[in-house]
Design an enzyme around this catalytic site. Structure first.
Site, PDB file in Angstrom:
ATOM      1  N   ASP A 175     -36.719 -21.455  58.084  1.00  0.00           N
ATOM      2  CA  ASP A 175     -35.299 -21.184  58.351  1.00  0.00           C
ATOM      3  C   ASP A 175     -34.465 -22.450  58.156  1.00  0.00           C
ATOM      4  O   ASP A 175     -34.965 -23.562  58.328  1.00  0.00           O
ATOM      5  CB  ASP A 175     -35.146 -20.637  59.784  1.00  0.00           C
ATOM      6  N   HIS A 229     -31.798 -22.481  49.113  1.00  0.00           N
ATOM      7  CA  HIS A 229     -32.971 -21.643  48.825  1.00  0.00           C
ATOM      8  C   HIS A 229     -33.815 -22.264  47.706  1.00  0.00           C
ATOM      9  O   HIS A 229     -35.042 -22.243  47.764  1.00  0.00           O
ATOM     10  CB  HIS A 229     -32.534 -20.227  48.439  1.00  0.00           C
ATOM     11  N   LEU A 256     -57.733 -21.543  50.392  1.00  0.00           N
ATOM     12  CA  LEU A 256     -56.621 -21.269  51.312  1.00  0.00           C
ATOM     13  C   LEU A 256     -56.108 -19.876  50.993  1.00  0.00           C
ATOM     14  O   LEU A 256     -55.986 -19.515  49.824  1.00  0.00           O
ATOM     15  CB  LEU A 256     -55.494 -22.293  51.096  1.00  0.00           C
TER      16      LEU A 256
HETATM   17  C1  IPE Z   1     -35.803 -15.152  59.575  1.00  0.00           C
HETATM   18  O1  IPE Z   1     -34.697 -15.963  59.298  1.00  0.00           O
HETATM   19  C2  IPE Z   1     -36.379 -14.609  58.320  1.00  0.00           C
HETATM   20  C3  IPE Z   1     -36.834 -15.566  57.328  1.00  0.00           C
HETATM   21  C4  IPE Z   1     -36.928 -16.860  57.455  1.00  0.00           C
HETATM   22  C5  IPE Z   1     -37.265 -14.971  56.111  1.00  0.00           C
HETATM   23  P1  IPE Z   1     -33.212 -15.469  59.526  1.00  0.00           P
HETATM   24  O2  IPE Z   1     -32.350 -16.653  59.322  1.00  0.00           O
HETATM   25  O3  IPE Z   1     -32.920 -14.281  58.699  1.00  0.00           O
HETATM   26  O4  IPE Z   1     -33.237 -15.035  61.070  1.00  0.00           O
HETATM   27  P2  IPE Z   1     -32.053 -14.712  62.068  1.00  0.00           P
HETATM   28  O5  IPE Z   1     -31.259 -13.611  61.473  1.00  0.00           O
HETATM   29  O6  IPE Z   1     -31.228 -15.956  62.212  1.00  0.00           O
HETATM   30  O7  IPE Z   1     -32.717 -14.343  63.353  1.00  0.00           O
HETATM   31  C1  IPE Z   2     -34.058 -19.063  55.536  1.00  0.00           C
HETATM   32  O1  IPE Z   2     -32.897 -19.791  55.520  1.00  0.00           O
HETATM   33  C2  IPE Z   2     -34.302 -18.314  54.256  1.00  0.00           C
HETATM   34  C3  IPE Z   2     -34.173 -16.850  54.377  1.00  0.00           C
HETATM   35  C4  IPE Z   2     -33.917 -16.187  55.466  1.00  0.00           C
HETATM   36  C5  IPE Z   2     -34.348 -16.113  53.165  1.00  0.00           C
HETATM   37  P1  IPE Z   2     -31.503 -19.141  55.881  1.00  0.00           P
HETATM   38  O2  IPE Z   2     -30.902 -18.587  54.628  1.00  0.00           O
HETATM   39  O3  IPE Z   2     -31.629 -18.175  56.999  1.00  0.00           O
HETATM   40  O4  IPE Z   2     -30.678 -20.417  56.347  1.00  0.00           O
HETATM   41  P2  IPE Z   2     -29.638 -20.513  57.539  1.00  0.00           P
HETATM   42  O5  IPE Z   2     -30.334 -20.014  58.774  1.00  0.00           O
HETATM   43  O6  IPE Z   2     -28.475 -19.660  57.169  1.00  0.00           O
HETATM   44  O7  IPE Z   2     -29.316 -21.951  57.594  1.00  0.00           O
HETATM   45 MG    MG Z   3     -31.482 -18.349  59.031  1.00  0.00          MG
END
Ligand code: IPE
Ligand code: IPE
Ligand code: MG
Length: 252
Positions: A25, A42, A136
């Site tokens: 995240d 990303h 792995l």
């Molecule tokens: C959780 O991250 C899912 C992934 C990392 C794929 P999100 O950023 O979507 O989670 P929430 O919505 O903040 O809980």
């Molecule tokens: C995690 O990073 C990647 C996915 C959920 C695909 P985020 O896109 O949720 O990044 P933040 O949480 O908005 O910073």
């Molecule tokens: Mg996020």
């Protein structure tokens, strides 16, 4: 044993965790902080995946599970969702040979029926190609939700046992989408949020949690080592008392 429940066997925490599961995240915030579009985060996140996979291989970790796209992430703006899909396709096209050469078995779990057919085929062929690798097991959770996983397992279990109404936990666990792996020893969430966001709900019952403020694009082998060091200082009790564990250690 393939799906030993960590709730039954006490692993030695001084050793490497066998199974590390990560919510990757903070990509968006990493980019925003740099006045860049979220997609740049990303893209950088894919590089971090590469580094962490390598780090796990070097450390002898057997299972690495990465949450890449949740069943709730479809709620994001359409252009972000389609960019994430494109990145996933590109990563599969570019990286699978390298995974294979390095002895890595790739698994993708989640409700894959919602992906377009090209992506579904890429996933199937990557899984087939790497199926016999043993160094792995890298699992990518895509369109994955912990509640979806439990529901699909219940449906499969009931279908496989017509007329039966009494089931055990082990019977259900055998139908979970990651039945091939032991339960995670260590759960890591980057990006500062402290929640599970519908990740591996069933399997995290006794997993040790590690939260870090580090955004996923900045996560690397050194950050992984910090998480492992924290794990190695835990006492995993699984309901027992500390004294019982000390006795058990003396006896063994
Ligand atoms: C959780 O991250 C899912 C992934 C990392 C794929 P999100 O950023 O979507 O989670 P929430 O919505 O903040 O809980
Ligand atoms: C995690 O990073 C990647 C996915 C959920 C695909 P985020 O896109 O949720 O990044 P933040 O949480 O908005 O910073
Ligand atoms: Mg996020």
């Amino acid at each position: 044993m393939t799906h030993t429940s960590s709730t039954q066997v006490i692993p030695n925490v001084a050793a490497m965790p066998r199974h590390v599961a990560i919510i990757m995240d903070g990509n968006g915030r990493w980019a925003t902080k740099r006045y860049m579009p979220r997609v740049a985060g990303h893209k950088k996140g894919v590089e971090a995946v590469r580094a962490v996979v390598e780090a796990c291989v070097e450390r002898g970790i057997e299972y690495l599970t990465l949450f890449a796209f949740s069943s709730e992430n479809w709620r994001r703006p359409a252009d972000e969702v389609s960019l994430l899909m494109r990145l996933f396709v590109m990563a599969l096209e570019r990286e699978v040979s390298k995974l294979h050469v390095n002895g890595i078995r790739l698994k993708v779990v989640g409700d894959l029926s919602r992906f377009d057919s090209k992506l579904q085929e890429l996933i199937a062929s990557a899984e087939r190609r790497t199926a016999n690798n043993t160094r792995l097991t890298l699992t990518i959770c895509a369109n994955y939700g912990g509640r979806w996983d439990i529901m699909q397992a219940v449906k499969k279990m009931v279908t496989a046992n017509p007329g039966v109404t009494d089931f055990s936990e082990d019977q259900l666990a055998a139908h979970l989408s990651m039945a091939y792996a032991p339960e995670p020893d260590l759960f890591i969430r980057t990006g500062g949020e402290e929640r599970v966001s519908n990740f591996l709900l069933w399997q995290l019952a006794y997993t040790e949690f590690h939260f870090t403020e580090t955004f996923w694009p900045d996560f690397d082998g050194a950050a992984l080592d910090l998480a492992i060091a924290s794990y190695q200082h835990r006492e995993r009790r699984f309901g027992r008392t500390s004294e019982q564990l000390i006795e058990q250690k003396k006896a063994s």
